[in-house]
Design a protein around this motif. Structure first.
Motif, PDB file in Angstrom:
ATOM      1  N   GLN A 101       0.841  -1.208   0.000  1.00  0.00           N
ATOM      2  CA  GLN A 101       0.000   0.000   0.000  1.00  0.00           C
ATOM      3  C   GLN A 101       0.878   1.262   0.000  1.00  0.00           C
ATOM      4  OE1 GLN A 101      -1.163  -2.898   1.778  1.00  0.00           O
ATOM      5  NE2 GLN A 101      -2.366  -3.033  -0.106  1.00  0.00           N
ATOM      6  N   GLY A 102       2.028   1.212   0.675  1.00  0.00           N
ATOM      7  CA  GLY A 102       2.913   2.367   0.696  1.00  0.00           C
ATOM      8  C   GLY A 102       3.650   2.525  -0.640  1.00  0.00           C
ATOM      9  N   TYR A 103       4.519   1.582  -0.944  1.00  0.00           N
ATOM     10  CA  TYR A 103       5.323   1.696  -2.170  1.00  0.00           C
ATOM     11  C   TYR A 103       4.514   1.329  -3.417  1.00  0.00           C
ATOM     12  CZ  TYR A 103       9.428   2.392   0.753  1.00  0.00           C
ATOM     13  OH  TYR A 103      10.337   2.903   1.657  1.00  0.00           O
ATOM     14  N   GLY A 104       3.728   0.268  -3.344  1.00  0.00           N
ATOM     15  CA  GLY A 104       2.986  -0.184  -4.536  1.00  0.00           C
ATOM     16  C   GLY A 104       1.873   0.772  -4.920  1.00  0.00           C
ATOM     17  N   ARG A 105       0.956   1.042  -3.978  1.00  0.00           N
ATOM     18  CA  ARG A 105      -0.173   1.947  -4.259  1.00  0.00           C
ATOM     19  C   ARG A 105       0.218   3.414  -4.116  1.00  0.00           C
ATOM     20  NH1 ARG A 105      -2.852  -2.025  -6.469  1.00  0.00           N
ATOM     21  NH2 ARG A 105      -4.172  -3.314  -5.129  1.00  0.00           N
ATOM     22  N   GLN A 106       1.387   3.650  -3.578  1.00  0.00           N
ATOM     23  CA  GLN A 106       1.952   4.999  -3.421  1.00  0.00           C
ATOM     24  C   GLN A 106       1.150   5.879  -2.464  1.00  0.00           C
ATOM     25  OE1 GLN A 106       2.412   5.451  -7.817  1.00  0.00           O
ATOM     26  NE2 GLN A 106       4.578   5.679  -7.342  1.00  0.00           N
ATOM     27  N   LEU A 107       0.657   5.264  -1.383  1.00  0.00           N
ATOM     28  CA  LEU A 107       0.068   6.053  -0.297  1.00  0.00           C
ATOM     29  C   LEU A 107       1.205   6.686   0.507  1.00  0.00           C
ATOM     30  CD1 LEU A 107      -2.745   3.660   1.038  1.00  0.00           C
ATOM     31  CD2 LEU A 107      -3.029   5.755  -0.301  1.00  0.00           C
ATOM     32  N   ASP A 108       0.862   7.707   1.274  1.00  0.00           N
ATOM     33  CA  ASP A 108       1.861   8.396   2.098  1.00  0.00           C
ATOM     34  C   ASP A 108       2.501   7.409   3.092  1.00  0.00           C
ATOM     35  OD1 ASP A 108       2.747  11.270   3.158  1.00  0.00           O
ATOM     36  OD2 ASP A 108       2.347   9.955   4.878  1.00  0.00           O
ATOM     37  N   LEU A 109       3.818   7.281   3.034  1.00  0.00           N
ATOM     38  CA  LEU A 109       4.497   6.257   3.846  1.00  0.00           C
ATOM     39  C   LEU A 109       4.352   6.517   5.343  1.00  0.00           C
ATOM     40  CD1 LEU A 109       7.802   5.614   1.873  1.00  0.00           C
ATOM     41  CD2 LEU A 109       5.917   3.999   2.227  1.00  0.00           C
ATOM     42  N   GLY A 110       4.337   7.778   5.736  1.00  0.00           N
ATOM     43  CA  GLY A 110       4.163   8.105   7.152  1.00  0.00           C
ATOM     44  C   GLY A 110       2.782   7.680   7.630  1.00  0.00           C
ATOM     45  N   GLU A 111       1.784   7.920   6.811  1.00  0.00           N
ATOM     46  CA  GLU A 111       0.416   7.524   7.191  1.00  0.00           C
ATOM     47  C   GLU A 111       0.290   6.001   7.248  1.00  0.00           C
ATOM     48  OE1 GLU A 111      -2.039  11.401   5.519  1.00  0.00           O
ATOM     49  OE2 GLU A 111      -2.482   9.435   4.671  1.00  0.00           O
ATOM     50  N   VAL A 112       0.933   5.318   6.308  1.00  0.00           N
ATOM     51  CA  VAL A 112       0.883   3.847   6.316  1.00  0.00           C
ATOM     52  C   VAL A 112       1.514   3.322   7.598  1.00  0.00           C
ATOM     53  CG1 VAL A 112       1.765   1.756   5.188  1.00  0.00           C
ATOM     54  CG2 VAL A 112       0.838   3.627   3.801  1.00  0.00           C
ATOM     55  N   ARG A 113       2.646   3.883   7.980  1.00  0.00           N
ATOM     56  CA  ARG A 113       3.335   3.416   9.197  1.00  0.00           C
ATOM     57  C   ARG A 113       2.477   3.673  10.438  1.00  0.00           C
ATOM     58  NH1 ARG A 113       8.463   4.487   6.582  1.00  0.00           N
ATOM     59  NH2 ARG A 113       9.051   2.409   5.880  1.00  0.00           N
ATOM     60  N   THR A 114       1.847   4.860  10.484  1.00  0.00           N
ATOM     61  CA  THR A 114       0.996   5.184  11.634  1.00  0.00           C
ATOM     62  C   THR A 114      -0.138   4.177  11.737  1.00  0.00           C
ATOM     63  OG1 THR A 114       1.541   7.513  11.427  1.00  0.00           O
ATOM     64  CG2 THR A 114      -0.468   6.986  12.653  1.00  0.00           C
ATOM     65  N   CYS A 115      -0.756   3.905  10.603  1.00  0.00           N
ATOM     66  CA  CYS A 115      -1.879   2.962  10.574  1.00  0.00           C
ATOM     67  C   CYS A 115      -1.410   1.561  10.987  1.00  0.00           C
ATOM     68  CB  CYS A 115      -2.471   2.978   9.155  1.00  0.00           C
ATOM     69  SG  CYS A 115      -4.007   2.108   9.036  1.00  0.00           S
TER      70      CYS A 115
END
Ligand code: ATP
Ligand code: MG
Length: 207
Positions: A101-115
């Motif tokens: 979701q972070g690298y593949g879908r290119q969502l914000d990496l900080g938000e992915v980590r928080t989630c």
């Protein structure tokens, strides 16, 4: 001890997890195997939604669904097993969400980590294996085991997506070299297995 297996679809995660479990059980150690998303009733239901081709799912909804399944798994299954001092073998964990979701879908990496942190409550594997196989090789392997209904929703993402996922895994590995072990997956399964057993044996000796 918590151990996870990561890699793109068809890289050989489940094969290696099963081989490792056999060795650990032969040594008289108690193991618990779980797959992500899954391993609780709720998480398996979320899995079927996530992998179904019936509907498109936004990247943000995907991030939250994977982590909803994970939250249930961590609290109900992983934490109790670790408290019983079992070896938890996890077929994918939060690094999958960072990579996909972070690298593949290119969502914000900080938000992915928080989630991810909300779902895992900071419970992370002691050892993570990234079975590194190029997209084409993994595709070829998957075409041999014809699962019912062809590729699932995640597997339908194209080669550029999986190239980003793989590059993402390598970045995560570089950031956490003590936990993350990059394993060259384009080798015979017994050779890969021997590498994995060596790492786990060393980790167990430090407990
Ligand atoms: N080292 C290897 N060399 C050749 N083929 C392999 C190797 N390891 C596993 N395979 C085969 O590749 C296919 C995919 O392996 P496996 O199911 O373990 O991958 P996976 O990463 O768990 O895939 P998925 O993400 O779809 O669950 C299987 O048919 C398996 O037998
Ligand atoms: Mg598998």
């Amino acid at each position: 001890m918590f151990i996870s297996f990561e890699g793109i679809d068809g890289s050989g995660k489940s094969t290696q997890l099963t081989l490792l479990r056999e060795v650990l059980e032969d040594r008289g150690l108690r193991t618990l195997t779980v797959r992500e998303p899954g391993a609780t009733v709720l998480s398996e239901e979320i899995r079927s939604i996530l992998l179904s081709n019936k509907q498109s799912i936004t990247s943000t909804a995907e991030l939250l669904l994977f982590n909803a399944a994970r939250a249930q798994l961590v609290e109900r299954v992983i934490v109790p097993a670790l408290e019983r001092r079992e070896i938890v073998l996890c077929d994918r964990y939060s690094d999958s969400t960072t990579a996909y979701q972070g690298y593949g879908r290119q969502l914000d990496l900080g938000e992915v980590r928080t989630c991810n942190n909300i779902a895992t409550r900071g419970i992370m594997p002691r050892v993570t294996f990234f079975i590194d196989v190029p997209y084409e090789a993994a595709q070829q392997r998957m075409s041999f085991h014809t699962t019912s209904g062809g590729p699932d929703r995640m597997e339908r993402s194209g080669p550029e997506f999986f190239d980003r996922v793989r590059a993402g895994y390598l970045e995560i590995a570089a950031a956490e070299p003590h936990r993350f072990h990059v394993i060259d997956g384009v080798r015979d399964r017994d050779v890969i297995h021997a590498d994995i057993v060596a790492v786990v044996t060393a980790a167990l000796s430090t407990l």
